[in-house]
Write a protein that holds these residues in place. Structure first.
Motif, PDB file in Angstrom:
ATOM      1  N   THR A  35      -9.454  -0.490  -4.521  1.00  4.98           N
ATOM      2  CA  THR A  35      -8.741   0.543  -4.540  1.00  4.98           C
ATOM      3  C   THR A  35     -10.067   0.894  -5.809  1.00  4.98           C
ATOM      4  O   THR A  35     -10.136   2.805  -5.351  1.00  4.98           O
ATOM      5  CB  THR A  35      -7.260   0.324  -5.847  1.00  4.98           C
ATOM      6  N   ALA A  36     -10.060   0.551  -6.518  1.00 10.13           N
ATOM      7  CA  ALA A  36     -11.689   1.120  -7.585  1.00 10.13           C
ATOM      8  C   ALA A  36     -12.395   1.765  -7.193  1.00 10.13           C
ATOM      9  O   ALA A  36     -13.419   3.100  -7.213  1.00 10.13           O
ATOM     10  CB  ALA A  36     -11.992  -0.544  -8.543  1.00 10.13           C
ATOM     11  N   LEU A  37     -13.059   0.876  -6.017  1.00  8.99           N
ATOM     12  CA  LEU A  37     -14.516   0.894  -4.804  1.00  8.99           C
ATOM     13  C   LEU A  37     -13.536   2.297  -4.674  1.00  8.99           C
ATOM     14  O   LEU A  37     -14.728   3.486  -4.090  1.00  8.99           O
ATOM     15  CB  LEU A  37     -14.365  -0.128  -4.829  1.00  8.99           C
ATOM     16  N   LEU A  38     -13.193   2.529  -4.004  1.00  6.21           N
ATOM     17  CA  LEU A  38     -13.208   3.845  -3.252  1.00  6.21           C
ATOM     18  C   LEU A  38     -13.018   5.270  -4.084  1.00  6.21           C
ATOM     19  O   LEU A  38     -12.887   5.940  -3.923  1.00  6.21           O
ATOM     20  CB  LEU A  38     -11.395   3.428  -2.051  1.00  6.21           C
ATOM     21  N   ALA A  39     -11.847   4.816  -5.042  1.00  2.00           N
ATOM     22  CA  ALA A  39     -12.093   5.799  -5.730  1.00  2.00           C
ATOM     23  C   ALA A  39     -12.956   6.405  -6.700  1.00  2.00           C
ATOM     24  O   ALA A  39     -13.174   7.137  -6.806  1.00  2.00           O
ATOM     25  CB  ALA A  39     -10.741   5.513  -6.789  1.00  2.00           C
ATOM     26  N   HIS A  40     -13.875   5.080  -6.667  1.00  2.00           N
ATOM     27  CA  HIS A  40     -15.215   5.057  -7.641  1.00  2.00           C
ATOM     28  C   HIS A  40     -16.411   6.289  -6.308  1.00  2.00           C
ATOM     29  O   HIS A  40     -17.095   7.251  -6.680  1.00  2.00           O
ATOM     30  CB  HIS A  40     -16.169   3.885  -7.578  1.00  2.00           C
ATOM     31  N   VAL A  41     -16.274   6.415  -5.194  1.00  2.40           N
ATOM     32  CA  VAL A  41     -17.617   6.790  -4.018  1.00  2.40           C
ATOM     33  C   VAL A  41     -16.107   8.053  -3.711  1.00  2.40           C
ATOM     34  O   VAL A  41     -17.336   8.888  -4.001  1.00  2.40           O
ATOM     35  CB  VAL A  41     -16.722   5.593  -2.896  1.00  2.40           C
ATOM     36  N   ILE A  42     -15.266   8.393  -4.169  1.00  2.00           N
ATOM     37  CA  ILE A  42     -14.745  10.161  -3.535  1.00  2.00           C
ATOM     38  C   ILE A  42     -15.045  10.214  -4.767  1.00  2.00           C
ATOM     39  O   ILE A  42     -15.655  12.020  -5.029  1.00  2.00           O
ATOM     40  CB  ILE A  42     -13.024   9.341  -3.438  1.00  2.00           C
ATOM     41  N   LEU A  52     -10.475  12.531 -11.656  1.00  2.00           N
ATOM     42  CA  LEU A  52      -9.890  11.837 -11.103  1.00  2.00           C
ATOM     43  C   LEU A  52      -8.716  12.437 -11.351  1.00  2.00           C
ATOM     44  O   LEU A  52      -8.169  11.726 -12.451  1.00  2.00           O
ATOM     45  CB  LEU A  52      -9.773  10.648 -10.420  1.00  2.00           C
ATOM     46  N   ALA A  53      -7.356  12.681 -10.853  1.00  2.00           N
ATOM     47  CA  ALA A  53      -5.769  12.868 -11.439  1.00  2.00           C
ATOM     48  C   ALA A  53      -4.790  11.664 -10.311  1.00  2.00           C
ATOM     49  O   ALA A  53      -3.493  11.417 -11.444  1.00  2.00           O
ATOM     50  CB  ALA A  53      -5.314  14.334 -11.813  1.00  2.00           C
ATOM     51  N   ARG A  54      -5.519  11.645  -9.804  1.00  2.00           N
ATOM     52  CA  ARG A  54      -3.965  10.546  -8.910  1.00  2.00           C
ATOM     53  C   ARG A  54      -5.047  10.022  -7.607  1.00  2.00           C
ATOM     54  O   ARG A  54      -5.949  10.693  -6.924  1.00  2.00           O
ATOM     55  CB  ARG A  54      -2.926  11.377  -7.899  1.00  2.00           C
ATOM     56  N   VAL A  55      -4.144   9.063  -7.424  1.00  2.00           N
ATOM     57  CA  VAL A  55      -4.935   8.280  -6.525  1.00  2.00           C
ATOM     58  C   VAL A  55      -4.185   7.676  -6.160  1.00  2.00           C
ATOM     59  O   VAL A  55      -3.155   7.121  -6.207  1.00  2.00           O
ATOM     60  CB  VAL A  55      -6.144   7.195  -6.564  1.00  2.00           C
ATOM     61  N   SER A  56      -4.127   7.282  -4.075  1.00  2.00           N
ATOM     62  CA  SER A  56      -3.192   7.247  -3.757  1.00  2.00           C
ATOM     63  C   SER A  56      -3.274   6.041  -2.450  1.00  2.00           C
ATOM     64  O   SER A  56      -4.411   6.423  -1.881  1.00  2.00           O
ATOM     65  CB  SER A  56      -1.535   7.928  -2.568  1.00  2.00           C
ATOM     66  N   VAL A  57      -3.395   4.770  -2.436  1.00  2.00           N
ATOM     67  CA  VAL A  57      -4.094   4.150  -1.743  1.00  2.00           C
ATOM     68  C   VAL A  57      -3.121   2.696  -0.898  1.00  2.00           C
ATOM     69  O   VAL A  57      -2.010   2.327  -1.538  1.00  2.00           O
ATOM     70  CB  VAL A  57      -4.859   2.999  -2.675  1.00  2.00           C
ATOM     71  N   ALA A  98      -7.903   5.392   0.993  1.00  2.00           N
ATOM     72  CA  ALA A  98      -7.440   5.879  -0.599  1.00  2.00           C
ATOM     73  C   ALA A  98      -7.378   7.560  -0.240  1.00  2.00           C
ATOM     74  O   ALA A  98      -8.359   7.990   0.226  1.00  2.00           O
ATOM     75  CB  ALA A  98      -8.277   5.629  -1.611  1.00  2.00           C
ATOM     76  N   ARG A  99      -6.436   8.385  -0.555  1.00  2.00           N
ATOM     77  CA  ARG A  99      -6.465   9.872  -1.076  1.00  2.00           C
ATOM     78  C   ARG A  99      -6.228  10.472  -2.878  1.00  2.00           C
ATOM     79  O   ARG A  99      -5.406   9.537  -3.086  1.00  2.00           O
ATOM     80  CB  ARG A  99      -5.503  10.632  -0.618  1.00  2.00           C
ATOM     81  N   ALA A 100      -6.930  11.280  -3.304  1.00  2.00           N
ATOM     82  CA  ALA A 100      -7.580  11.196  -4.323  1.00  2.00           C
ATOM     83  C   ALA A 100      -6.931  12.867  -4.827  1.00  2.00           C
ATOM     84  O   ALA A 100      -8.502  13.201  -3.753  1.00  2.00           O
ATOM     85  CB  ALA A 100      -8.579  10.625  -4.960  1.00  2.00           C
ATOM     86  N   TRP A 101      -6.864  13.771  -5.465  1.00  2.00           N
ATOM     87  CA  TRP A 101      -7.319  14.839  -5.445  1.00  2.00           C
ATOM     88  C   TRP A 101      -7.271  14.844  -7.389  1.00  2.00           C
ATOM     89  O   TRP A 101      -7.525  13.690  -8.990  1.00  2.00           O
ATOM     90  CB  TRP A 101      -5.357  14.834  -6.673  1.00  2.00           C
ATOM     91  N   ILE A 173     -20.360   0.276 -15.536  1.00  2.00           N
ATOM     92  CA  ILE A 173     -19.160   0.225 -14.942  1.00  2.00           C
ATOM     93  C   ILE A 173     -18.286   1.302 -15.450  1.00  2.00           C
ATOM     94  O   ILE A 173     -18.419   1.612 -16.589  1.00  2.00           O
ATOM     95  CB  ILE A 173     -17.977  -0.966 -15.139  1.00  2.00           C
ATOM     96  N   THR A 174     -17.489   2.546 -14.813  1.00  2.00           N
ATOM     97  CA  THR A 174     -17.037   3.430 -16.041  1.00  2.00           C
ATOM     98  C   THR A 174     -15.487   3.076 -16.258  1.00  2.00           C
ATOM     99  O   THR A 174     -14.948   1.873 -15.865  1.00  2.00           O
ATOM    100  CB  THR A 174     -17.229   4.878 -14.183  1.00  2.00           C
ATOM    101  N   GLY A 175     -15.044   4.198 -17.154  1.00  2.00           N
ATOM    102  CA  GLY A 175     -13.408   3.844 -17.488  1.00  2.00           C
ATOM    103  C   GLY A 175     -12.772   4.428 -16.216  1.00  2.00           C
ATOM    104  O   GLY A 175     -11.742   3.324 -16.033  1.00  2.00           O
ATOM    105  N   LEU A 176     -12.957   4.775 -15.233  1.00  2.00           N
ATOM    106  CA  LEU A 176     -12.177   4.686 -14.430  1.00  2.00           C
ATOM    107  C   LEU A 176     -11.524   3.680 -13.366  1.00  2.00           C
ATOM    108  O   LEU A 176     -10.585   3.220 -12.610  1.00  2.00           O
ATOM    109  CB  LEU A 176     -12.353   6.217 -13.290  1.00  2.00           C
ATOM    110  N   ALA A 177     -13.516   2.994 -13.334  1.00  2.00           N
ATOM    111  CA  ALA A 177     -12.903   1.717 -12.177  1.00  2.00           C
ATOM    112  C   ALA A 177     -11.903   0.820 -12.801  1.00  2.00           C
ATOM    113  O   ALA A 177     -11.381  -0.155 -12.439  1.00  2.00           O
ATOM    114  CB  ALA A 177     -14.348   1.446 -12.352  1.00  2.00           C
TER     115      ALA A 177
END
Length: 257
Positions: A35-42, A52-57, A98-101, A173-177
């Motif tokens: 989840t964190a890897l896909l969101a990080h790449v996006i 990034l406000a929402r991620v659905s995995v 994963a889809r991220a807004w 590492i980021t806060g998002l990750a």
């Protein structure tokens, strides 16, 4: 302890380390690191003023703990809001989507709502801790400090988490990750039935974030509720020592083993 959850191999390819190890299958990954890897790449494809406000995995099956590649594509580009999709592919099979807004940041509003007052940071070793965590890669890669409940204790749980290693080797590492590595643990933290006797499977996870943590620590207040026909919902409220971060939701398939 591995140096990171993933070793970069170039051209969108990554080697998962033992830190991604699932508690149920040593050859599979826990859902948090993918989840964190896909969101990080996006997130790396978004503009500097977008957050990034929402991620659905969606987990399409077991996620093997061997080389994967990540592909990203825009779905709805935009200046103020945008939607992107990332896929984790193992061999010729897509295992996670994963889809991220992303939403553009702006000037502060005159009010921000009621402040969430988080519990105090617990002392090391607080709360029950299962002995098998010593041999479980994902469990060891995170520091867990419980404010209520704990491993092996059924019902709602609160826990401060601190990710011990980077998401990707060679990158800070980021806060998002930090947030998303632990977000998929809501179900496991707050299980209401013993997992040795009952399956509780989340095929998908959604995290909605107002902001990312300012420091290393993320608190999860998790709870699970079950219906009378084999479904359930796990939910967690996220915060850091300052205030509210966001919410996590997981629908559950519940069956006796």
């Amino acid at each position: 302890m591995p140096e990171a959850f993933y070793l970069p191999l170039g051209e969108g390819r990554y080697e998962p380390t033992r830190a991604t190890e699932s508690p149920w299958d040593s050859g599979a990954q826990h859902g948090g690191p993918p989840t964190a890897l896909l969101a990080h790449v996006i997130d790396g494809t978004a503009g500097a003023d977008m957050r990034l406000a929402r991620v659905s995995v969606d987990f399409l099956g077991p996620i093997p703990r061997h080389e994967v590649r990540v592909e990203v594509s825009p779905v709805r580009p935009g200046r103020l809001i945008s939607l992107s999709e990332a896929r984790m592919i193992a061999g010729d099979r897509t295992v996670v989507v994963a889809r991220a807004w992303h939403i553009a940041t702006g000037p502060p509003p005159p009010v921000t709502g009621e402040r969430l007052r988080p519990p105090a940071l617990s002392e090391p070793g607080t709360g029950p801790l299962r002995p098998d965590l010593a041999g479980w890669g994902y469990g060891r890669a995170i520091e867990w400090r419980y404010t209520h409940g704990g491993h092996g204790t059924l019902g709602p749980a609160g826990v401060w988490t601190r990710v011990r290693i980077p998401l990707i080797a060679g990158e800070k590492i980021t806060g998002l990750a930090r947030t998303l590595i632990v977000a998929d643990s809501a179900n496991g933290l707050s299980a209401v039935l013993p997992m040795q006797e009952w399956l509780s499977i989340p095929p998908t996870m959604t995290a909605t974030l107002a902001r990312v943590p300012a420091g290393e620590w993320v608190h999860m207040a998790a709870r699970t509720r079950l219906s009378d026909d084999g479904l359930g919902i796990a939910h967690a409220t996220l915060c850091d020592p300052d205030d509210h971060l966001g919410e996590v939701t997981q629908p559950l398939l519940v069956r006796k083993r």
